[in-house]
Design a protein around this motif. Structure first.
Motif, PDB file in Angstrom:
ATOM      1  N   CYS A  67       0.838  -1.208   0.000  1.00  0.00           N
ATOM      2  CA  CYS A  67       0.000   0.000   0.000  1.00  0.00           C
ATOM      3  C   CYS A  67       0.870   1.255   0.000  1.00  0.00           C
ATOM      4  O   CYS A  67       0.545   2.233  -0.680  1.00  0.00           O
ATOM      5  CB  CYS A  67      -0.930  -0.011   1.213  1.00  0.00           C
ATOM      6  SG  CYS A  67      -2.209  -1.272   1.138  1.00  0.00           S
ATOM      7  N   CYS A 108      -6.176   0.848  -2.342  1.00  0.00           N
ATOM      8  CA  CYS A 108      -6.211  -0.624  -2.337  1.00  0.00           C
ATOM      9  C   CYS A 108      -7.471  -1.143  -1.644  1.00  0.00           C
ATOM     10  O   CYS A 108      -8.065  -2.128  -2.092  1.00  0.00           O
ATOM     11  CB  CYS A 108      -4.963  -1.177  -1.646  1.00  0.00           C
ATOM     12  SG  CYS A 108      -3.450  -0.930  -2.584  1.00  0.00           S
ATOM     13  N   SER A 162     -10.212  -3.394  -3.562  1.00  0.00           N
ATOM     14  CA  SER A 162     -10.519  -4.744  -3.061  1.00  0.00           C
ATOM     15  C   SER A 162     -11.968  -4.856  -2.612  1.00  0.00           C
ATOM     16  O   SER A 162     -12.598  -5.903  -2.771  1.00  0.00           O
ATOM     17  CB  SER A 162      -9.566  -5.135  -1.933  1.00  0.00           C
ATOM     18  OG  SER A 162      -9.811  -4.371  -0.786  1.00  0.00           O
TER      19      SER A 162
END
Length: 163
Positions: free
Chosen positions: A96, A138, A142
């Motif tokens: 990340c 992220c 996701s």
């Protein structure tokens, strides 16, 4: 598979008696938060995946609270938070950080992680922006992928079961 999982879940009485869940009051006892339907599970997947990638403390509590807001399955959302655990946190947050650094177009800062207040004051202050930006991106990606995967997988499983 769902029947096996339903057998493993705590009963409504066990949930009512659980001391740590009392902070949510009576709202947590609504059966809507414990159903295994397409929407509830897809929302739970998105919430759990999102919270698991955020560099914040109390991820499980955050996941449960967000599940209450969006009427998602609390159990699944909280379990998915454990994707980030003491073993997986370093590579996840490093990834990340790299994503955030790339998005912000900043040069790399060499650092070693130490569990000390001095490290937090000196090094973390320099890396928090790329880490937070990368984690947020992220987490959103996701969450969207998790939502869509569970939504369509549930559809496919339900249709194949009825054939």
């Amino acid at each position: 598979m769902w029947n096996w999982l339903k057998k493993k879940l705590p009963t409504a009485d066990e949930i009512r008696r659980h001391r740590s869940l009392r902070i949510f009051g009576n709202i947590i006892h609504s059966p809507n938060y414990w159903h295994f339907n397409r929407g509830s599970l897809a929302r739970a997947a998105a919430i759990g995946l999102f919270c698991s990638l955020m560099p914040v403390p109390f991820q499980m509590l955050l996941s449960a609270a967000i599940s209450l807001i969006f009427r998602a399955n609390i159990f699944i959302a909280v379990v998915l938070v454990w994707i980030s655990n003491p073993i997986t946190i370093p590579p996840i947050f490093y990834f990340c950080y790299r994503i955030g650094r790339w998005l912000l177009n900043t040069p790399p800062i060499p650092f070693n992680i130490e569990l000390s207040w001095h490290w937090f004051e000196s090094t973390f202050i320099e890396i928090w922006k790329p880490l937070l930006i990368g984690s947020t991106v992220c987490a959103l990606v996701s969450a969207i992928i998790g939502y869509l995967f569970v939504f369509f997988a549930y559809n496919w499983l339900t249709k194949s079961k009825h054939r």
